[in-house]
Design an enzyme around this catalytic site. Structure first.
Site, mmCIF file in Angstrom:
data_model
loop_
_atom_site.group_PDB
_atom_site.id
_atom_site.type_symbol
_atom_site.label_atom_id
_atom_site.label_comp_id
_atom_site.label_asym_id
_atom_site.label_seq_id
_atom_site.Cartn_x
_atom_site.Cartn_y
_atom_site.Cartn_z
ATOM 1 N N GLU A 189 9.446 3.410 128.504
ATOM 2 C CA GLU A 189 8.617 3.633 127.306
ATOM 3 C C GLU A 189 7.165 3.223 127.542
ATOM 4 O O GLU A 189 6.431 2.955 126.601
ATOM 5 C CB GLU A 189 9.170 2.880 126.081
ATOM 6 C CG GLU A 189 10.677 2.902 125.930
ATOM 7 C CD GLU A 189 11.238 4.290 125.642
ATOM 8 O OE1 GLU A 189 10.469 5.254 125.591
ATOM 9 O OE2 GLU A 189 12.464 4.407 125.483
ATOM 10 N N ASP A 355 7.308 13.793 129.285
ATOM 11 C CA ASP A 355 8.743 13.823 129.530
ATOM 12 C C ASP A 355 9.072 15.114 130.269
ATOM 13 O O ASP A 355 8.707 16.208 129.821
ATOM 14 C CB ASP A 355 9.522 13.786 128.213
ATOM 15 C CG ASP A 355 9.640 12.380 127.640
ATOM 16 O OD1 ASP A 355 9.505 11.411 128.411
ATOM 17 O OD2 ASP A 355 9.884 12.256 126.429
ATOM 18 N N TRP A 409 3.993 3.539 124.829
ATOM 19 C CA TRP A 409 3.544 4.857 124.387
ATOM 20 C C TRP A 409 4.325 5.319 123.166
ATOM 21 O O TRP A 409 4.253 6.467 122.778
ATOM 22 C CB TRP A 409 3.576 5.864 125.529
ATOM 23 C CG TRP A 409 4.888 6.471 125.920
ATOM 24 C CD1 TRP A 409 6.139 5.989 125.699
ATOM 25 C CD2 TRP A 409 5.051 7.706 126.633
ATOM 26 N NE1 TRP A 409 7.081 6.834 126.228
ATOM 27 C CE2 TRP A 409 6.441 7.901 126.812
ATOM 28 C CE3 TRP A 409 4.169 8.661 127.144
ATOM 29 C CZ2 TRP A 409 6.958 9.010 127.477
ATOM 30 C CZ3 TRP A 409 4.699 9.760 127.803
ATOM 31 C CH2 TRP A 409 6.076 9.929 127.961
#
Length: 532
Positions: A189, A355, A409
């Site tokens: 993360e 991602d 984030w």
């Protein structure tokens, strides 16, 4: 001579989901969908570019849970069966739509696409995607980096040994699969807190990533903002996300994936067609689910029932246009930054992390975008080069020293996603389990036999319970029952192992069962939890 660097970073991660006790399990679909829609298409893009002699460098996280699943024979055999069923459904769709002027060609598109993916999986990659990614790294096209062992959110771990274990186990796992030390890490993360960098330095990790505000709020404030790394007190470089390039892709309102020409994710024949027709392809419970064949485009801000038919050729052309637009914007951005920094300063680097599953799974045309971007960056401009952070550090070893603050984030930028009133209950149990694991490691200096197996399994159960995915799912309200179940099961297994180890009453048959089920990290050594 280029004026700067662009670092495309793809973070490929899924939580460890493996249920041999069931013939089918819904959450295993997360892996199967990602292989079909993201990992195989991206691998083919990278391979084709390499075969065509197109120079490129992409940074790719392959997290330990994902690597473990992609190397698991049970899951790969199940995926092969799933891919066969998808090809069978494509055959049925070609037959069903044979006389349909709107959807016949689209059904043929899906059949050709999925048959091609099946050939890639079996014939080209021999059911071993990790070896295929490794070959690309060995050839210099990819820089594969690691992550926390189970994607645990490090800033919320109160025991230093727990933080260290997440990093050490991940690095040992990386070495086993890729034959070298990892040079970079994606902190789960992007969760950083002061002091975490010393555990990275101990494993010879050279760089990690933080969100933009981590450098904006670093002390002292970085002179070149997010367009150059800073060295943390332990000497590991922190690279920050560029908000401008991220917005162009991520933004729900203005990002490329929302273009009306692109495929609509939420219209799937698993929900649209007659139940009896799709029943062989839905959940084992009989409930409907997405099956991966989608016939409509985003169209615009209209109800799902009013979407227009999808045109793959038009969508691919739009993806190439968007790649050109992204390239144009990055050249102008890097030219501006180069001039602003001055000719005597190190060149700027723009870090664009995403991602990986965005490319292909959520954004069907994403791999085509990446393909076009790689080729255009090599052939149509000379302003920047595609680089990994390790390349940038090799060319520009002198950077500013600064201390970033706690950050992530996630929404809000700190720890709020993984610690709020919906999921805060898990931490008292995680902290207690960490404390107990450290106690066990201290008491058993060099165990062997069944005792060592139990200690190693206790380590696995703790690591699996720490996955940030469970807290995230509980917070966002998707598949909450499953996330709660996984957290509780791993903690209960850990506690039972702890009690048996303390009492000297190990149940070897039960231990063998959970070793078979939760079999991640076969190389694990419980002594990673020994106090420093």
């Amino acid at each position: 001579m280029s004026k700067g660097a662009l670092a495309i970073v793809l973070h490929a991660h899924l939580p460890y989901v493996r249920h041999p006790e069931y013939p089918e399990f819904l959450e295993e679909d997360w892996l199967y969908e990602a292989i079909t829609e993201t990992y195989l298409p991206l691998l083919e893009v990278f391979d084709r570019c390499a075969e065509d002699g197109i120079p490129f460098r992409i940074t790719l996280t392959l997290t330990p849970p994902l690597v473990g699943m992609l190397r698991d024979e049970l899951l790969m055999s199940r995926y092969a069966k799933r891919l066969n069923k998808l090809c069978e459904l494509c055959d049925k769709e070609v037959e069903r739509t044979r006389n349909d002027p709107q959807f016949a060609k689209l059904a043929e598109h899906y059949r050709e696409h999925h048959y091609h993916l099946r050939r890639l999986f079996h014939d080209r990659y021999h059911r071993d995607l990790i070896s295929a990614f490794k070959r690309l790294q060995d050839a210099g096209a990819l820089e594969i980096i690691t992550c926390g062992a189970t994607h645990g959110f490090l800033p919320l771990m109160v025991h230093p040994e727990a933080v260290r274990a997440q990093i050490q186990v991940a690095c040992a796992h990386y070495r086993m699969h890729f034959g070298r030390d990892p040079r970079g890490i994606w902190l789960p993360e992007c969760g950083y807190a002061p002091g975490i960098d010393k555990y990275l330095a101990a494993e010879n990790i050279r760089f990690f990533f933080v969100d933009s505000h981590a450098l904006s709020n670093a002390v002292p404030r970085p002179r070149r903002g997010v367009y150059a790394p800073v060295y943390t007190p332990s000497g590991v470089a922190a690279f920050a996300r560029d908000p401008e390039s991220s917005m162009q892709v991520w933004s729900a309102e203005n990002g490329y994936p929302g273009d009306p020409v692109y495929r609509e994710f939420y219209r799937d024949i698993g929900w649209d067609l007659d139940y009896d027709y799709v029943k062989p392809h839905v959940q084992a419970t009989g409930d409907r689910k997405n099956v991966g064949i989608k016939y409509y485009r985003i169209t615009g801000n209209v109800p799902l029932g009013e979407k227009q038919p999808y045109d793959p050729k038009a969508a691919r052309a739009r993806a190439e246009q968007h790649a050109g637009n992204f390239l144009f914007n990055r050249t102008k951005q890097i030219e501006y930054l180069h001039d602003a920094f001055g000719s005597n300063a190190p060149p700027p680097i723009v870090v664009s992390p995403y991602d990986a599953e965005l490319y292909g799974h959520w954004w069907y045309e994403g791999p085509a975008f990446i393909d076009a971007l790689i080729r255009k960056a090599a052939l149509e401009q000379d302003v920047f080069t595609l680089k990994s952070p390790i390349d940038y550090l090799a060319a520009n070893p002198e950077q500013q020293l600064a201390q970033p603050p706690l950050s992530s984030w996630g929404a809000g930028g700190y720890a709020g996603v993984w610690l709020d009133e919906s999921n805060d209950w898990i931490y008292r149990y995680l902290h207690k389990a960490s404390e107990r694991m450290i106690e066990l490691a201290r008491q058993h200096q060099d165990a062997n036999g069944v005792t060592r197996r139990a200690l190693n399994q206790a380590s696995r159960e703790l690591l699996l319970a720490q996955s940030s995915d469970w807290a995230f799912i509980i917070k966002t309200g998707t598949m909450v029952d499953y996330a709660v179940r996984r957290t509780r099961e791993h903690l209960l297994r850990f506690t039972r192992l702890y009690d048996q180890l303390k009492d000297g009453s190990l149940d070897e048959a039960w231990l063998a069962g959970i070793e078979s089920s939760d079999n991640l990290f076969p190389e694990i050594d419980y002594r990673v939890y020994r106090p420093a």
